[in-house]
Design an enzyme around this catalytic site. Structure first.
Site, PDB file in Angstrom:
ATOM      1  N   GLU A   1       5.115   3.689   5.192  1.00  0.00           N
ATOM      2  CA  GLU A   1       4.687   3.982   3.606  1.00  0.00           C
ATOM      3  C   GLU A   1       3.566   4.841   3.701  1.00  0.00           C
ATOM      4  O   GLU A   1       2.555   4.497   4.684  1.00  0.00           O
ATOM      5  CB  GLU A   1       4.514   2.792   2.945  1.00  0.00           C
ATOM      6  CG  GLU A   1       4.211   3.194   1.573  1.00  0.00           C
ATOM      7  CD  GLU A   1       3.582   1.782   0.641  1.00  0.00           C
ATOM      8  OE1 GLU A   1       4.472   1.233  -0.012  1.00  0.00           O
ATOM      9  OE2 GLU A   1       2.582   1.507   0.849  1.00  0.00           O
TER      10      GLU A   1
ATOM     11  N   TYR B   1       3.611   9.833  -3.211  1.00  0.00           N
ATOM     12  CA  TYR B   1       4.058   8.496  -2.322  1.00  0.00           C
ATOM     13  C   TYR B   1       5.190   8.917  -1.635  1.00  0.00           C
ATOM     14  O   TYR B   1       6.336   9.355  -2.101  1.00  0.00           O
ATOM     15  CB  TYR B   1       4.317   7.526  -3.474  1.00  0.00           C
ATOM     16  CG  TYR B   1       5.053   6.144  -2.884  1.00  0.00           C
ATOM     17  CD1 TYR B   1       4.110   5.103  -2.568  1.00  0.00           C
ATOM     18  CD2 TYR B   1       6.295   6.181  -2.580  1.00  0.00           C
ATOM     19  CE1 TYR B   1       4.485   3.999  -2.107  1.00  0.00           C
ATOM     20  CE2 TYR B   1       6.614   5.121  -2.034  1.00  0.00           C
ATOM     21  CZ  TYR B   1       6.116   3.916  -1.665  1.00  0.00           C
ATOM     22  OH  TYR B   1       6.602   2.881  -1.108  1.00  0.00           O
TER      23      TYR B   1
END
Ligand code: GDP
Ligand code: MN
Length: 380
Positions: free
Chosen positions: A190, A101
């Protein structure tokens, strides 16, 4: 403004962040054609402005054109948390070894962009932050110094990424993500998951990209990525007329001047036991055309049973607003009961004007609370 995954990936591509080859499709036939062009296994991905599509059945693998067509037929038309699937992104499937991530967003408290990185990707980042906060590496960038290469290394070593080939690829992606964040005036970039494929390639498998609305004038190409179908029809109409409007699901339509007063009006309506049908900020003015535009949008919502005007005259003169309301009501017929509360500059004059000339469905109240109570009563 939130971008779809495929649009975010296009911006990733512009700064050189590796993404998989893909095609947009709006029908099962187009999905078939996309799969034919891409060849091999593909993944059929619902394009909606919300996350968690995988869990909701909006992401499926397909072993070729036939299956891609079938999966597309299943996913198109799905409702994913209130978002209807109208578009699909068909992408060459990846063989995933690891899911990381990576994001950069604004930390308003620190007044700086904040990177977050963890090797525990693929899942909700909030879950990681709650269950294993130590696994989430956080790092601020000084906007004046700009991004420094050591910051990528700090993120990578902090998260415990060991293979040297991964480290090099991720370092390059971190730098490019920051460049995308600055260059496109983003609020959030993101990548979840940032994958490592079975043959060691690091790539962005998903994208969540939010661009600052106030900077869109600098990015005509991004501004036109906005999908009008993704917004309720009332909000679309409002945007076209330049009215600040957000649809809510109550029955009291609200018009106030100033965002702060509009927010307080929602609260007071709730305090009076009702629910607002919308947020609507008339802005500083209150001229007849502005009122007509706002009323047209508010009455276009079938859930609205009563309308509450809440206007405070600071610089704005409330008698001018009262004239605007009267003029607007002479231009259009509104069956809904309308409650008006005007206070501040020239309020006495405004009340006289309204009591003399307003149609019978207009009720004037002196305080915000009384007006809210009346509007809630009339909406029942
Ligand atoms: P989200 O659920 O909306 O966040 O959508 P993502 O694009 O992140 O996909 C969710 C999950 O689907 C990923 O974490 C992967 O596990 C899986 N997935 C997506 N694309 C592929 C792919 O190309 N190959 C494989 N094997 N899995 C994929
Ligand atoms: Mn994701």
């Amino acid at each position: 403004m939130d971008l779809y995954e495929y649009q975010g990936k296009e911006l990733f591509g512009r700064v050189g962040i590796p993404v998989s080859d893909g095609r947009l499709a709006t029908s099962p036939e187009e999905a078939r054609r996309a799969a034919e062009e891409l060849g091999g296994q593909v993944v059929v991905k619902a394009q909606v402005l919300t996350g968690g599509r995988g869990k909701a059945g909006g992401i499926k693998l397909a072993d070729g054109p036939d299956e891609a067509e079938e999966r597309a037929a299943e996913i198109l038309g799905l409702d994913i948390r209130g978002h209807l699937v109208r578009k699909l992104w068909i992408e060459a499937a990846s063989e995933i070894a690891k899911e990381y991530y990576l994001s950069v967003t604004f930390d308003r408290g620190a007044k700086r962009p904040l990177f977050m990185f963890t090797t525990q990707g693929g899942v909700d980042i909030e879950e990681v932050a709650a269950s294993s906060p130590d696994a989430l590496v956080r790092l601020h960038v000084d906007p004046f110094e700009g991004f420094q290469p050591w910051q990528a290394r700090r993120l990578i070593y902090g998260a415990g990424v060991e293979p040297a080939e991964e480290q090099t690829q991720i370092a390059a992606i971190v730098e490019k993500l920051y460049r995308a964040f600055v260059e496109f005036d983003a609020m959030l970039c993101e990548i979840n998951p940032l994958i490592v494929t079975t043959d060691g390639q690091v790539r962005a498998l998903d994208s969540k990209f939010t661009v600052d609305d106030n900077a869109l004038f600098r990015h005509a190409d991004i501004a036109q990525m906005r999908d009008p179908d993704a917004y309720p029809p009332e909000e679309r109409a409002a945007r076209e007329k330049g009215v600040t409007y957000v649809k809510l699901d109550g029955s009291v339509g609200i018009l106030a001047n100033g965002a702060g007063l509009a927010m307080s009006t929602l609260d007071v309506v709730a305090l009076a036991g009702g629910r607002a049908a919308n947020f609507c900020d008339l802005g500083g003015g209150g001229d007849a055309q502005g009122v007509v535009d706002a009323l047209e949008i508010i009455t276009g919502d079938a859930q609205v049973r009563s309308i509450l005007f809440n206007v405070f005259g600071g610089i704005t003169r409330t008698d001018e607003v009262a004239r605007g309301i009267l003029q607007a009501l002479s231009q259009m017929t509104i069956a809904h009961p309308i409650v008006v509360r005007l206070d501040g500059t020239n309020a006495e004059e405004a009340h006289v004007l309204l009591s003399e000339a307003a149609p019978a469905n207009v009720h004037v109240e002196k305080t915000m609370l009384d007006a809210a109570r009346r509007a809630v009563e009339l909406a029942a």
